[in-house]
Design a protein around this motif. Structure first.
Motif, PDB file in Angstrom:
ATOM      1  N   SER A 142      13.465   9.887 -30.164  1.00  0.00           N
ATOM      2  CA  SER A 142      12.033  10.148 -30.235  1.00  0.00           C
ATOM      3  C   SER A 142      11.563  10.348 -31.668  1.00  0.00           C
ATOM      4  N   GLY A 193       8.014   9.067 -30.582  1.00  0.00           N
ATOM      5  CA  GLY A 193       7.372   9.956 -29.628  1.00  0.00           C
ATOM      6  C   GLY A 193       6.100  10.631 -30.123  1.00  0.00           C
ATOM      7  N   ALA A 238       3.233  13.625 -26.094  1.00  0.00           N
ATOM      8  CA  ALA A 238       2.989  14.838 -25.311  1.00  0.00           C
ATOM      9  C   ALA A 238       1.533  14.944 -24.883  1.00  0.00           C
ATOM     10  N   GLY A 264       0.945  10.935 -22.748  1.00  0.00           N
ATOM     11  CA  GLY A 264       1.961  10.336 -21.897  1.00  0.00           C
ATOM     12  C   GLY A 264       2.289   8.891 -22.218  1.00  0.00           C
ATOM     13  N   ALA A 315      14.505  10.262 -24.745  1.00  0.00           N
ATOM     14  CA  ALA A 315      13.389  10.962 -24.088  1.00  0.00           C
ATOM     15  C   ALA A 315      12.062  10.227 -24.184  1.00  0.00           C
ATOM     16  N   ARG A 321      12.070   7.501 -21.769  1.00  0.00           N
ATOM     17  CA  ARG A 321      12.134   8.011 -20.387  1.00  0.00           C
ATOM     18  C   ARG A 321      10.763   8.478 -19.915  1.00  0.00           C
ATOM     19  N   ASN A 322       9.997   9.054 -20.839  1.00  0.00           N
ATOM     20  CA  ASN A 322       8.761   9.746 -20.449  1.00  0.00           C
ATOM     21  C   ASN A 322       7.492   8.921 -20.621  1.00  0.00           C
ATOM     22  N   SER A 351      19.582   8.004 -18.807  1.00  0.00           N
ATOM     23  CA  SER A 351      19.153   9.167 -18.043  1.00  0.00           C
ATOM     24  C   SER A 351      19.607  10.418 -18.790  1.00  0.00           C
ATOM     25  N   SER A 357      12.780  16.095 -26.646  1.00  0.00           N
ATOM     26  CA  SER A 357      13.472  16.909 -25.643  1.00  0.00           C
ATOM     27  C   SER A 357      14.644  17.618 -26.299  1.00  0.00           C
ATOM     28  N   SER A 410      18.044  18.784 -19.269  1.00  0.00           N
ATOM     29  CA  SER A 410      17.181  18.132 -20.254  1.00  0.00           C
ATOM     30  C   SER A 410      15.830  18.829 -20.209  1.00  0.00           C
ATOM     31  N   ASN A 423      11.957  19.518 -21.793  1.00  0.00           N
ATOM     32  CA  ASN A 423      10.916  18.790 -22.527  1.00  0.00           C
ATOM     33  C   ASN A 423      10.360  19.625 -23.681  1.00  0.00           C
ATOM     34  N   ASN A 470       7.226  17.230 -30.117  1.00  0.00           N
ATOM     35  CA  ASN A 470       6.192  17.591 -29.135  1.00  0.00           C
ATOM     36  C   ASN A 470       5.765  19.054 -29.243  1.00  0.00           C
TER      37      ASN A 470
END
Length: 344
Positions: free
Chosen positions: A35, A63, A67, A70, A105, A108-109, A131, A163, A179, A181, A186
């Protein structure tokens, strides 16, 4: 948990046994798309000995803004694709035959992760989004490569950008994995709005982290004998404590970072503007704005577990991915290469 099978995420992998002569001269690569940072390692195996040809780290901050909405932002995607393009040039330069490329992360998010995956595929990268369990398994594998004699069970903490992974393990067996967040990026975006941060912002940051970690001790099936910090936040803190002008993984590996050192760094940095932090030895310029959130997470981990410090390892997800690829390719090899001497 189920053992993670790296064969499912390796590019150009026709599953056939590697002959002894082929394996003795092979160039492979691992890429960790985090991220905050993208990392690349290229290794050539010659006469059964792995040699690092290239090791690169780029602060992409994929990333950023995730936050709040999304989604991966357009600028973050552009930075990521540009970095992958540069990585492709490195892979081509060294004629890499097999590579393992994984996202964490942020991918994933993000609701629009597929957009980034498609652009990456156009650059020749087939990305596997790990994962939480797979990421934990790979991080422990990397750690065991660097600190094989560490007393078990050990608690592995990787504070990333989006994360934090908390894993209790014995050797390569995962006893507990969570895991969370909470990451350096973030949490910074959510709580730290002024420069330097206001006391009230830091109080809210700490309260939020304590809430997220409140039941951690109760959930652990065994009490850890060691807390191990892996990943960019942990190695940066060790580099700062050591006053490193130039990053040296040999000095990072196994460094004992005491809680008093963390407190000292916290007190020193909280009253400092971001531009001033950028001049501190051991702190990468592009981490200067997010380092406080990373320190806050590690301080709270030590407080909850009642440890007076943590051991820092340069081995984490990237080295775990690389080790898994070497292991996959050496499954039919009588003497697999020793990866303990690898410094990325």
């Amino acid at each position: 948990m189920e053992n993670f099978n790296p064969a499912i995420i390796i590019r150009n992998t026709e599953i056939i046994p590697f002959m002894h002569t082929n394996f003795r001269k092979k160039t492979i690569a691992a890429i960790d798309l985090g991220s905050q940072t993208f990392r690349l390692a290229v290794v050539r195996i010659v006469d059964n000995r792995p040699q690092v040809l290239a090791s690169q780290l780029k602060n992409v901050r994929l990333g950023q803004g995730l936050a709040a909405n999304g989604r991966l932002t357009e600028n973050a995607i552009k930075r990521g694709v540009k970095t992958l393009r540069n990585f492709r040039n490195v892979l081509d330069k060294f004629r890499v035959s097999d590579e393992i490329v994984c996202g964490t992360a942020a991918m994933r998010n993000a609701a629009n992760a597929g957009e980034f995956l498609d652009l990456a595929e156009a650059e020749g990268f087939n990305i596997k989004i790990l994962s939480g369990n797979e990421e934990a398994f790979m991080s422990v594998m990397g750690l065991r490569t660097t600190l094989p004699a560490i007393s078990a069970p050990f608690l592995v903490v990787d504070v990333g950008g989006g994360s934090s992974e908390v894993v209790l393990a014995v050797n390569s067996n995962i006893l507990f994995n969570r895991s969370l967040n909470i990451g350096a990026v973030n949490l910074t975006e959510k709580f730290i709005r002024t420069d330097p941060p206001l006391p009230g912002e830091l109080e809210k940051l700490g309260f939020h982290i304590r809430q997220k970690l409140s039941d951690l001790s109760a959930k652990l099936p065994q009490s850890p004998k060691n807390v191990i910090g892996v990943g960019g936040t942990a190695t940066t803190l060790a580099a700062m404590a050591l006053g490193m002008e130039k990053y040296d993984p040999r000095r990072i590996r196994g460094y004992a970072l005491g809680s008093q050192e963390l407190d000292k760094l916290w007190n020193f940095l909280t009253g400092m503007k971001i531009h001033a932090r950028r001049s501190i030895s051991g702190l990468e310029s592009k981490r200067a704005d997010i380092i406080l959130a990373g320190i806050a997470i590690f301080r709270e981990i030590l407080h909850i577990t009642e440890f007076k410090g943590l051991t820092v390892s340069d081995g984490g997800l990237l080295l775990g991915l690389l080790t898994s690829l070497i292991k996959k390719e050496s499954d039919n090899h009588a003497e697999p290469p020793n990866t303990r001497g690898l410094y990325l």
